[in-house]
Design a protein around this motif. Sequence first.
Motif, PDB file in Angstrom:
ATOM      1  N   ARG A   1      35.034  47.606  48.287  1.00  0.00           N
ATOM      2  CA  ARG A   1      34.175  47.747  47.384  1.00  0.00           C
ATOM      3  C   ARG A   1      32.674  48.543  48.131  1.00  0.00           C
ATOM      4  O   ARG A   1      32.598  49.415  47.127  1.00  0.00           O
ATOM      5  CB  ARG A   1      33.192  46.557  46.768  1.00  0.00           C
TER       6      ARG A   1
ATOM      7  N   VAL B   1      43.413  45.693  47.089  1.00  0.00           N
ATOM      8  CA  VAL B   1      42.522  44.438  47.029  1.00  0.00           C
ATOM      9  C   VAL B   1      42.856  43.732  47.016  1.00  0.00           C
ATOM     10  O   VAL B   1      43.623  42.067  47.155  1.00  0.00           O
ATOM     11  CB  VAL B   1      41.881  44.114  45.126  1.00  0.00           C
TER      12      VAL B   1
ATOM     13  N   THR C   1      37.471  42.068  51.444  1.00  0.00           N
ATOM     14  CA  THR C   1      36.471  42.932  49.939  1.00  0.00           C
ATOM     15  C   THR C   1      35.552  43.497  50.037  1.00  0.00           C
ATOM     16  O   THR C   1      35.563  44.329  49.309  1.00  0.00           O
ATOM     17  CB  THR C   1      37.307  41.134  49.595  1.00  0.00           C
TER      18      THR C   1
ATOM     19  N   ASP D   1      33.242  43.080  40.288  1.00  0.00           N
ATOM     20  CA  ASP D   1      33.660  43.450  39.921  1.00  0.00           C
ATOM     21  C   ASP D   1      34.634  43.832  41.108  1.00  0.00           C
ATOM     22  O   ASP D   1      35.141  44.499  40.148  1.00  0.00           O
ATOM     23  CB  ASP D   1      31.909  44.209  39.708  1.00  0.00           C
ATOM     24  N   ILE D   2      35.128  43.478  41.949  1.00  0.00           N
ATOM     25  CA  ILE D   2      36.334  44.222  42.773  1.00  0.00           C
ATOM     26  C   ILE D   2      37.153  42.769  43.016  1.00  0.00           C
ATOM     27  O   ILE D   2      38.451  43.628  42.498  1.00  0.00           O
ATOM     28  CB  ILE D   2      35.130  44.000  44.126  1.00  0.00           C
ATOM     29  N   SER D   3      37.160  41.710  42.742  1.00  0.00           N
ATOM     30  CA  SER D   3      38.664  40.760  43.195  1.00  0.00           C
ATOM     31  C   SER D   3      38.459  39.658  42.206  1.00  0.00           C
ATOM     32  O   SER D   3      37.883  38.833  43.254  1.00  0.00           O
ATOM     33  CB  SER D   3      38.762  40.828  44.515  1.00  0.00           C
TER      34      SER D   3
ATOM     35  N   ARG E   1      43.567  51.246  44.690  1.00  0.00           N
ATOM     36  CA  ARG E   1      42.534  50.555  44.078  1.00  0.00           C
ATOM     37  C   ARG E   1      42.940  48.722  44.697  1.00  0.00           C
ATOM     38  O   ARG E   1      43.088  48.675  45.115  1.00  0.00           O
ATOM     39  CB  ARG E   1      41.286  50.825  43.837  1.00  0.00           C
TER      40      ARG E   1
END
Lengths: 136, 136, 136, 136, 136, 136
Positions: free
Chosen positions: E126, E103, E122, A39-41, E99
Amino acid sequence: MSQFDIDSPENVARRKHGLEVLSRIDGEAGEAVIESLADISPALGHHVAAFSFGDIYDRPGLDPRSRQLVTLGMLTALGGCEPQLKVHIGAALNVGISRDEVVEALLHAAVYVGFPRALNATFVAREVFAERDAAV
Amino acid sequence: MSQFDIDSPENVARRKHGLEVLSRIDGEAGEAVIESLADISPALGHHVAAFSFGDIYDRPGLDPRSRQLVTLGMLTALGGCEPQLKVHIGAALNVGISRDEVVEALLHAAVYVGFPRALNATFVAREVFAERDAAV
Amino acid sequence: MSQFDIDSPENVARRKHGLEVLSRIDGEAGEAVIESLADISPALGHHVAAFSFGDIYDRPGLDPRSRQLVTLGMLTALGGCEPQLKVHIGAALNVGISRDEVVEALLHAAVYVGFPRALNATFVAREVFAERDAAV
Amino acid sequence: MSQFDIDSPENVARRKHGLEVLSRIDGEAGEAVIESLADISPALGHHVAAFSFGDIYDRPGLDPRSRQLVTLGMLTALGGCEPQLKVHIGAALNVGISRDEVVEALLHAAVYVGFPRALNATFVAREVFAERDAAV
Amino acid sequence: MSQFDIDSPENVARRKHGLEVLSRIDGEAGEAVIESLADISPALGHHVAAFSFGDIYDRPGLDPRSRQLVTLGMLTALGGCEPQLKVHIGAALNVGISRDEVVEALLHAAVYVGFPRALNATFVAREVFAERDAAV
Amino acid sequence: MSQFDIDSPENVARRKHGLEVLSRIDGEAGEAVIESLADISPALGHHVAAFSFGDIYDRPGLDPRSRQLVTLGMLTALGGCEPQLKVHIGAALNVGISRDEVVEALLHAAVYVGFPRALNATFVAREVFAERDAAV
C-alpha cells in the motif's frame, strides 16, 4: 466463480461470523486491521475474518485462553510481527490472561527463542499496558 | 570461577532441582536429552536443567499447561525443531493437555505461521501418539 | 552473455581461485558439496566457489577464525541447515578453533537463539567430532 | 520458593556479577536495557544479567572477541533484532573488534543469510558508528 | 589481491553491468541503496550490484517477472525485510506485474507463511502504491 | 456449530472443490498429504483443501505458474519445509515451469536467503527430478 466473490451471500455470512469473533476477542484493534485492508486487499481482510477468526479461532476444540497462549508463543518466535503481537497481547488480556501471565509467558519464551525476541515482545507488552492505562 | 564450575555445591543443587522439574514434566524423554549431552556439552545439559527447567519452567507465575501451550506455539513457529517438538508434545500430554487439544493447537498455528509448519508439527504429534499407544 | 558462461576464461579463473580457498578451509567436505551440484546446478556450484569462497571468504579484512565464528552463529540461528553446519563445524576445526571452543560457542548461542537451536547444533558437533575420531 | 525470589541473597549476588560483566562489555547501552525492564519484567532483567551475562558470557571457554563474532552472526541471521544488534555492535567495538571487521563480518553474512539481512545489519552498524562519532 | 580491489578494471566492469541491471529493474530506489552504502560498506554495495544483479538477476534462465515473483515470496517469508520488500514491490511493478497481482501474491502468501507476514507485506505494498500515485 | 462440522454439505462442497484444484496441481503427492492427515487431523486436511487450494490457490487473480514461483520462494526462505518443497517443486513442473527454471529460481534465491537454504532446496529439486525420471 462465486466462491471467490467475497460479496456472495455465503461469503458475507462467513465474514460476518468471523467479524463477530474478531470483535469479541481483539476488540477495536482487530476491527481496525480489517478496515485498514479495505482499500488495498479486501480479499485478505475477508480471509482474516472468515477463515482465521470464523473458521479456526471460534472452533470449540480449544478455549480462547489456550489459543491466545499458543498465539503469543508463535508471534514472539516469528519476530518482526510487532503490530500483530500488539493486537494479540491485547486479545490475551481480553480473554482473561493477566498482565503478569503475559509477562511470564514472554520470560518463558527466552528459553526457546532466545532473549532478543523475548525482549522485543516484552517491550510490546509494556506499550499495550501503557495504552490501556492511558485509556482508563 | 566457581560460578562456572557446574559441580560446585550451588550448581549441583540448582541442577538437581531443575532435573526434578524436567523429570516431572518431560519424563524419560527429557532426561534422555540431558544424558545425551553428557559427553559433548555437560555445561549445556546443566543449563537446560538448572536454568530452563529450574529457574524458568518451575516459576509460579504461569501454570504448566499454559507454559506448554506457549512452548508448542514457539516450537511450531521456529521450524526445524522436530526433536524438541516431540519432547514437548509429550510434555503437553503429561501436564494434562489432551491429544485433541494438541491437534487443535497445531491447526490454529496454520493461521499464524502457515500450513507447512502446521503440517510438520502435526506429523510429529502423530508420531508421539503412536509411540504412546505402542508403549501401552 | 559471456558473463553467464561459467566456462569462460574469466569465470574458470574465478572459480579455480574459489575452489582453492574452499579446499583449504572446508577440505573434502566442501569439495563434495560442489561436486554434488555438478549434475543439477553447476551454476550454483560455480557461485558457491567463485563468489562465496573466492570473492568473500578469502577477503583480507577478517581472519578465517573470525569468519568461522560468525558463520557458526548464523547457521545455528537459521535452523534447518544441519548439512551446512556439519561442513562449517569441520571448517572451524580446520582453521584452528578447538572442539571446546565450538561447544562453548554453541552454548553461548542458547542465549540468543534459544536452547532448541543450540541443542541441534551441538548434536551436529558431536557427529563431526565422532567422524574425525573414527577417521584417525 | 526462594529460587524465584530475585531479591534473595544468592540471586542478588548472581545478578550483581552479571551486571558487572554486562557493564564491562556493553557499557551504558546494556545497562539501559536492564533498567528499561524494571517496571515491566524485572525477572527478565534479572535473567539477562544473571544468566546471559553472569553464567554464560563470562565463562572462560571463549574469549569476548569470539563471543561477539558469534553473536553478530546470530543477530544478523535472526532478523528483526535491530535494537539488540545495535547494543552488540557497540559491544563488538568495546571488546576490540574494529569497525572494518564489523563491516566485513556483515558482508560475510550475505553469503549465508542473504543480502537483505546483511544490508539491514550494515545500516545498524552505520548508526552505531555515527553515534560514537557524535559522542566524541 | 586484485580480486578484492573493487576498483580494479575487472570489478569496475562487473559492477557497471550490475548497476545497469539494477537501474533497469529497481529504478532510483535500487540506486539509492547502493549509494547509501558508499560511506559504510562500499564492498557490500559492489557485491549487491556485481553479484546479485550482474551475475544472478540478469541471467537468461528466468524472465524478470518470474524472478520478482520468487523474490516477493522470499522477502515476505523472511520477515523484517520491509525496506527490501519496498524496493522489490516497486521492481515487480517495473517489470510488468500489476498491482492486483502483487496484492494477490501476498494473499497467496498467507497460506504458506501465515497471516501476520502476509499482512505486513500488504501494508508495504500500500505504501509503494501510494508513493507512486503521489509521484504522478 | 455447523460451520465447524467438516461434513456439513457446505464444507463437503468446499473441500471437494479444493481437492479438485489440489489434484490438478499437485497430483498424487498432494492427495497423499491430505490422506495422511485423515487419522490425526481431518480438520487440518479439510482446511488445506478447502481454504488453501479451494479458496486461495484457485482464485483467478494470479496464474498457476506465478503462484508456484511465489510458493517456491517462500518455502525456500522458510527452511525446514523440505516435504512441502518436494510437493511444490513437483507442482511447479506440473503447471509448466521447466526444470531449468526451477533450478534457476533456486540459484536466484541464494541472493536473498543465502546459499545454505538455496543448496537445501536444490537438493530437493534433484530428488524430485530423479523420482520423475525413475517413474517414466
